[in-house]
Design an enzyme around this catalytic site. Structure first.
Site, mmCIF file in Angstrom:
data_model
loop_
_atom_site.group_PDB
_atom_site.id
_atom_site.type_symbol
_atom_site.label_atom_id
_atom_site.label_comp_id
_atom_site.label_asym_id
_atom_site.label_seq_id
_atom_site.Cartn_x
_atom_site.Cartn_y
_atom_site.Cartn_z
ATOM 1 C CB SER A 96 -0.948 -0.153 1.365
ATOM 2 O OG SER A 96 -1.695 1.122 1.239
ATOM 3 C CG ASP A 238 -2.364 3.978 -1.399
ATOM 4 O OD1 ASP A 238 -3.201 4.028 -2.456
ATOM 5 O OD2 ASP A 238 -2.591 3.216 -0.427
ATOM 6 C CG ASP A 240 -2.757 -0.390 -2.399
ATOM 7 O OD1 ASP A 240 -2.659 0.663 -1.891
ATOM 8 O OD2 ASP A 240 -3.425 -1.300 -1.711
ATOM 9 C CG ASP A 242 -6.178 0.927 -0.976
ATOM 10 O OD1 ASP A 242 -5.180 1.663 -1.019
ATOM 11 O OD2 ASP A 242 -6.126 0.204 0.115
HETATM 12 MG MG MG Z 1 -3.505 1.548 0.245
#
Ligand code: MG
Length: 446
Positions: A96, A238, A240, A242
């Protein structure tokens, strides 16, 4: 203190040190033992991700399942692929927003949600017992490549009023932070007919331009570019993707709490009511606007898997965390940076006002945070129950005052307690924070 391999976000640690290919191999066997069939595996753009991904895939194949290698993809894109496609489960290799030396492995269930704490507990038991399925030589699983990003991009675009957005020809700056969103966010913007400027949008696991977490101090470059190209908004993700955070047309960062409140309000209004799920650490501004719009707020423990679980159970219209992780249940019950961007553009197209104007009416609070040493979680919790009978004990103790609130929350993974205090004015927030620190220390010391 009880130690567990699986934290709030699957298994995480320094790559090739804590998180070795041997461990990744066993995690691949673990998921295939729990959910045999077809398992999709994606990864972020980190240097160690291909090594770990291949180990996970080898573990899946060894247990007789088929691995679907979807390559570099945001976590929500892998989750969406698992939800709508025929994979029984998913694995995402990502740390992440953590620093570049870290990596992580997280399991996804067939409906696209992150594994719950109970499912992670079961995975950990299988991992530690080493009782994995193992196929005979002629029944070892296969592997094939597939494309998750395109399916995700189309999924996101289909959940918003793309004609309404397209008409506006928004100017958008996307700061992908050299993460996985380089393959999705510019494409989503293209589909929505935006005039798109990208920065840090080459995948690079060294994170050369900025730290991966899209907090205000890390997105200074985005603010500058938004101003210089006269964009309508800037978005940052960020590693990844999400999470998404935003900069308004003046180059000002929009606080994550305010964005959560804005979206929650929009969803409650659109649904003529409904429940919004947020963790107990969330700013009161969210509750204010949700209640005002005729909705209901539901507080949960801190951590996105529990928010997702509660949202599903109660049929919430919206949910999320005050860190840019927003959950749009009609798309995916998981934090979703691409959807956050697309929905914000829809709101802007709908309201026909600049972002700074749209967020102006969201009430502002001052939130202050502190940590203290806490070697006795149980003692602190019991003491808090005695002191504050009427508090909300969903996760630690959230104590409401007329002009603010206080949360005292012992960590589940570290020997600390976190204290949050929020009030309309800063002086009062400070007062509440000091009161909380003093109370917690007194309970722990007696
Ligand atoms: Mg993340």
């Amino acid at each position: 203190m009880e130690r567990s391999l699986f934290g709030t976000n699957g298994v995480r640690g320094i790559a090739n040190f804590d998180l070795t290919p041997e461990l990744a191999l066993n995690l691949g066997k673990t998921i295939a033992t729990m959910r045999s069939g077809k398992i999709a595996v994606g990864m972020d753009a980190r240097i160690s991700s291909p090594m770990l991904k291949h180990a996970v895939i080898a573990g899946i194949m060894s247990s007789g399942s088929t691995a679907i290698d979807v390559g570099i993809t945001p976590t929500p894109a892998l989750q969406y692929y698992v939800k709508v496609g025929d994979a029984n489960a998913g694995v995402i290799v990502t740390a992440s927003h953590n620093p570049k030396e870290y990596n992580g492995i997280k399991f996804i269930s067939s409906d696209g949600r992150e594994f719950s704490r109970e499912e992670d507990g079961e995975a950990e038991r299988i991992l530690l017992s080493k009782k994995f399925l193992r196929a005979e030589w002629n029944e070892v699983g296969g592997v094939y490549a597939d494309e998750a990003n395109r399916i995700y991009i189309e999924g996101v675009v289909s959940k918003v009023d793309s004609d309404l957005i397209s008409e506006r020809k928004f100017r958008v700056v996307a700061d992908c932070g050299n993460g996985a969103s380089v393959f999705t966010t510019p494409e989503i913007l293209k589909e929505l007919d935006c005039i798109t400027y990208t920065i840090n949008s080459v995948p690079d696991g060294r994170f050369p331009a900025r730290q991966s977490e899209p907090v205000e101090e890390n997105v200074w470059e985005l603010k500058e570019v938004v101003k210089s190209v006269k964009a309508d908004i800037g978005v940052a993700h960020d590693g990844d993707a999400d999470r998404a955070t935003f900069v308004d047309e003046r180059g000002n960062f929009v606080s994550e709490d305010v964005m959560l409140a804005l979206m929650a309000k929009y969803y409650v209004e659109m649904n003529n009511g409904g429940k919004v799920v947020v963790p107990v650490s969330t700013s009161k501004c969210v509750e204010d606007v949700v209640v005002d719009a005729g909705g209901e707020i539901v507080y949960t423990e801190v951590g996105s898997p529990v928010i997702a679980k509660v949202m599903k159970e109660i049929g919430a219209v919206f949910g999320g965390e005050g860190n840019g992780g927003l959950i749009f249940p009609e798309h995916l019950i998981a934090r979703d940076g691409g959807m956050s961007l697309a929905k914000l553009l829809e709101i802007m197209a709908d309201e026909r006002k600049p972002l700074s104007e749209i967020v102006k009416d969201i009430p502002r609070y001052h939130i202050l945070k502190a940590k203290i040493k806490c070697h006795n979680r149980k003692k602190l919790l019991e003491g808090l129950r005695e002191e504050f009978e009427d508090a909300n004990f969903t996760d630690g103790a959230r104590i409401d005052f007329e002009d603010g609130w206080l949360l005292i929350r012992p960590s589940g993974t570290e020997p600390i307690a976190r204290i949050f205090a929020e009030a309309r004015d800063e002086r009062r927030a400070k007062e509440l924070l000091e009161f909380g620190i003093e109370k917690a220390r007194k309970i722990l010391g007696r």
